[in-house]
Design a protein around this motif. Structure first.
Motif, short mmCIF file in Angstrom:
data_model
loop_
_atom_site.label_atom_id
_atom_site.label_comp_id
_atom_site.label_asym_id
_atom_site.label_seq_id
_atom_site.Cartn_x
_atom_site.Cartn_y
_atom_site.Cartn_z
N TYR A 36 0.85 -1.19 0.00
CA TYR A 36 0.00 0.00 0.00
C TYR A 36 0.88 1.24 0.00
CZ TYR A 36 -4.33 -2.54 0.78
OH TYR A 36 -5.43 -3.35 0.63
N GLN A 37 0.37 2.28 -0.64
CA GLN A 37 1.06 3.57 -0.73
C GLN A 37 0.19 4.61 -0.03
OE1 GLN A 37 0.82 5.62 -4.57
NE2 GLN A 37 3.05 5.82 -4.57
N GLN A 38 0.82 5.44 0.79
CA GLN A 38 0.06 6.45 1.52
C GLN A 38 0.74 7.80 1.39
OE1 GLN A 38 -0.18 6.04 5.82
NE2 GLN A 38 -2.19 7.02 5.86
N PHE A 39 -0.03 8.78 0.93
CA PHE A 39 0.44 10.17 0.87
C PHE A 39 -0.03 10.89 2.14
CE2 PHE A 39 2.37 10.03 -3.16
CZ PHE A 39 1.59 9.21 -3.97
N PRO A 40 0.69 11.94 2.54
CA PRO A 40 0.33 12.66 3.76
C PRO A 40 -1.12 13.13 3.73
CG PRO A 40 2.48 13.35 3.00
CD PRO A 40 1.94 12.46 1.94
N GLY A 43 -5.62 8.27 3.16
CA GLY A 43 -5.59 6.88 3.55
C GLY A 43 -4.70 6.07 2.62
N PRO A 44 -4.26 4.90 3.07
CA PRO A 44 -3.45 4.04 2.20
C PRO A 44 -4.26 3.59 0.99
CG PRO A 44 -3.39 3.29 4.48
CD PRO A 44 -4.47 4.32 4.39
N ALA A 45 -3.55 3.33 -0.10
CA ALA A 45 -4.19 2.84 -1.32
C ALA A 45 -3.38 1.67 -1.87
CB ALA A 45 -4.29 3.95 -2.36
N LEU A 46 -4.08 0.65 -2.33
CA LEU A 46 -3.41 -0.53 -2.88
C LEU A 46 -2.56 -0.12 -4.08
CD1 LEU A 46 -3.04 -3.61 -2.92
CD2 LEU A 46 -5.02 -3.72 -4.45
N LEU A 47 -1.29 -0.54 -4.04
CA LEU A 47 -0.36 -0.22 -5.12
C LEU A 47 -0.15 -1.41 -6.05
CD1 LEU A 47 1.71 1.85 -6.22
CD2 LEU A 47 3.38 0.85 -4.64
N ILE A 48 0.18 -2.52 -5.47
CA ILE A 48 0.46 -3.74 -6.23
C ILE A 48 0.41 -4.90 -5.26
CG2 ILE A 48 2.96 -3.48 -5.91
CD1 ILE A 48 3.38 -4.72 -8.69
N ALA A 49 0.06 -6.09 -5.77
CA ALA A 49 -0.04 -7.25 -4.89
C ALA A 49 0.36 -8.51 -5.65
CB ALA A 49 -1.46 -7.39 -4.36
#
Lengths: 110, 111
Positions: A36-40, A43-49
């Protein structure tokens, strides 16, 4: 007991570099391995799995490498850009629950 | 963006007072979650729901209760807030478990 250990805690690279973030786990019940990737302020967002039946997955500039025997998986960001500056979390899934690593704060310098 | 609305987005409250955070979704997803995020700990699961009136505890459930009377709403209650509950709270929803969508967070400060 810390089930998921993520390293490093922070990382600074130059634009174009290839940051690598690692995640080690203990629970063999994990069966799905997302990042997951989270910007300031967001909320976190799925990036790759990745699923455990493959050893590598690429999506654009992002690659996951998975080593089932070592119980480790890693995130590689090719040709990193300043816009990739964010906090990254590994969060393997077992049953219907994610277990988050402690996060890696990445800064990509122009 | 997934249709998730958290309210309030920011709240300051006093120790010992009750606090309720609301998560509202427009996606009709089955699963809903409450996480808290603290420096160095990533996100930790507080409670989750797998259907209306079906809830279960997560990793850090002590001091928290939840309710889900409708598919679209999942409430997190701190019965008597303590300073250790100062945190950022994230609601999340999921239908397939392989993809979980997070809200934008609720910043709670207990003084």
């Amino acid at each position: 007991q810390q089930q998921v250990k993520q390293s490093p805690q922070s990382l600074i690279v130059q634009k174009g570099g290839i940051p690598i973030i690692n995640c080690a786990y203990e629970n063999t019940a994990f069966d799905y391995f997302p990042w997951y990737q989270q910007f300031p302020g967001k909320g976190p967002a799925l990036l790759i799995a990745i699923r455990p039946d493959v050893s590598e997955k690429k999506e654009g500039r992002f690659t996951i490498s998975f080593n089932k025997s070592a119980k480790q998986f890693s995130l590689h960001i090719m040709d990193s850009q300043p816009g990739d500056s964010a906090t990254y979390f590994c969060a393997p899934l077992a049953g219907n629950m994610l277990t988050f690593g402690g996060g890696t704060r990445l800064m990509v310098k122009p | 963006d997934a249709g998730i609305t958290q309210s309030p987005r920011h709240k300051v409250t006093e120790t010992g007072t009750p606090v309720t955070l609301r998560c509202h979704q427009t996606e009709n997803h089955r699963y809903m979650y409450w996480y808290r995020q603290d420096p160095g700990h990533g996100l930790r699961l507080i409670h989750y729901s797998y259907g209306v009136k079906d809830t279960d505890k997560g990793e850090v459930s002590d001091g928290y209760s939840v309710s889900r009377s409708k598919t679209e709403d999942f409430l997190l209650t701190l019965e008597s807030a303590t300073s250790s509950q100062t945190s950022v709270y994230f609601c999340a929803i999921s239908e397939s478990l392989s993809t979980i969508y997070f809200g934008e967070g609720s910043w709670l400060t207990v003084v």
